[in-house]
Motif scaffolding. Structure first.
Motif, PDB file in Angstrom:
ATOM      1  N   GLN A  50     -19.623  12.252   8.964  1.00 55.72           N
ATOM      2  CA  GLN A  50     -19.463  13.535   8.299  1.00 55.72           C
ATOM      3  C   GLN A  50     -18.248  13.519   7.368  1.00 55.72           C
ATOM      4  N   LEU A  51     -18.390  14.189   6.224  1.00 57.96           N
ATOM      5  CA  LEU A  51     -17.300  14.401   5.281  1.00 57.96           C
ATOM      6  C   LEU A  51     -17.121  15.899   5.101  1.00 57.96           C
ATOM      7  N   GLU A  72     -14.859  18.669   2.893  1.00 59.97           N
ATOM      8  CA  GLU A  72     -13.888  18.978   1.857  1.00 59.97           C
ATOM      9  C   GLU A  72     -13.189  20.292   2.165  1.00 59.97           C
ATOM     10  N   CYS A 103     -10.517  15.484   1.714  1.00 61.65           N
ATOM     11  CA  CYS A 103     -11.837  15.037   2.185  1.00 61.65           C
ATOM     12  C   CYS A 103     -11.594  14.316   3.502  1.00 61.65           C
ATOM     13  N   ALA A 111     -12.844  12.604   6.952  1.00 57.77           N
ATOM     14  CA  ALA A 111     -14.013  11.897   7.469  1.00 57.77           C
ATOM     15  C   ALA A 111     -14.016  11.914   8.992  1.00 57.77           C
ATOM     16  N   LEU A 148     -12.603   5.424   7.173  1.00 58.54           N
ATOM     17  CA  LEU A 148     -12.602   5.348   5.716  1.00 58.54           C
ATOM     18  C   LEU A 148     -12.094   4.033   5.152  1.00 58.54           C
ATOM     19  N   ILE A 156     -14.691   5.713  -1.830  1.00 62.02           N
ATOM     20  CA  ILE A 156     -14.742   7.171  -1.844  1.00 62.02           C
ATOM     21  C   ILE A 156     -14.733   7.664  -3.283  1.00 62.02           C
ATOM     22  N   THR A 216      -8.424  10.401   5.655  1.00 61.12           N
ATOM     23  CA  THR A 216      -8.580  11.471   4.660  1.00 61.12           C
ATOM     24  C   THR A 216      -8.302  10.934   3.262  1.00 61.12           C
ATOM     25  N   CYS A 270     -16.857  15.284  -2.173  1.00 65.24           N
ATOM     26  CA  CYS A 270     -16.466  13.900  -1.948  1.00 65.24           C
ATOM     27  C   CYS A 270     -17.675  13.158  -1.388  1.00 65.24           C
ATOM     28  N   ALA A 309     -19.042   8.994   0.085  1.00 61.97           N
ATOM     29  CA  ALA A 309     -18.604   7.701   0.626  1.00 61.97           C
ATOM     30  C   ALA A 309     -19.762   6.711   0.664  1.00 61.97           C
ATOM     31  N   TYR A 328     -23.201   9.039   1.412  1.00 65.74           N
ATOM     32  CA  TYR A 328     -22.804  10.147   2.274  1.00 65.74           C
ATOM     33  C   TYR A 328     -22.020  11.169   1.454  1.00 65.74           C
ATOM     34  N   GLY A 366     -20.174  15.279   1.308  1.00 65.64           N
ATOM     35  CA  GLY A 366     -19.723  16.492   1.951  1.00 65.64           C
ATOM     36  C   GLY A 366     -20.462  17.698   1.411  1.00 65.64           C
TER      37      GLY A 366
END
Length: 132
Positions: A3-4, A6, A22, A24, A29, A34, A78, A96, A98, A121, A123
């Motif tokens: 999960q992301l 923001e 952002c 995670a 990360l 990113i 982050t 954001c 990833a 992925y 957010g």
């Protein structure tokens, strides 16, 4: 579950600053590229900035060069986007995204890090409004 999330958006006057975060969860990360993207009403999603690794050089869209700075704190899992000298045209929902580094480097888009198709992925986005 990967999960992301923001945060940090809001209403700011022209010339002001905001810092987006952002965060995670469910993955680390360190091993991901990113990107930050934005989408204004009626417009396509556009790449703002990206960073591939802790030691890698970040990349910026021409429209934000010299005003925005991307950074990552792997200890906090982050990534940040510091936005200075904001303009009304920066108004958008900011996202954001990833992608694992090994996947990132295998993808063939130009510009690589600023292409939404690169990322797996995403957010949910945070609204940034620049207005007097």
């Amino acid at each position: 579950q990967l999960q992301l999330v923001e945060s940090g958006g809001g209403l700011v006057q022209p010339g002001g600053s905001l810092r987006l975060s952002c965060a995670a969860s469910g993955f680390t990360l360190d091993y991901y590229a990113i990107g930050w993207f934005r989408q204004a009403p009626g417009k396509e999603r556009e790449g703002v900035s990206c960073i591939s690794s802790s030691g890698g050089s970040p990349n910026y869209a021409d429209s934000v060069k010299g005003r925005f700075t991307i950074s990552r704190d792997n200890a906090k899992n982050t990534v940040y986007l510091q936005m200075n000298s904001l303009k009304p045209e920066d108004t958008a929902v900011y996202y954001c995204a990833a992608v694992p580094l090994h996947v990132y480097y295998s993808r063939d888009y130009e510009p690589l890090g600023l292409s939404p198709q690169v990322y797996d992925y995403w957010g949910q986005g945070t609204q940034v409004t620049v207005s007097s």
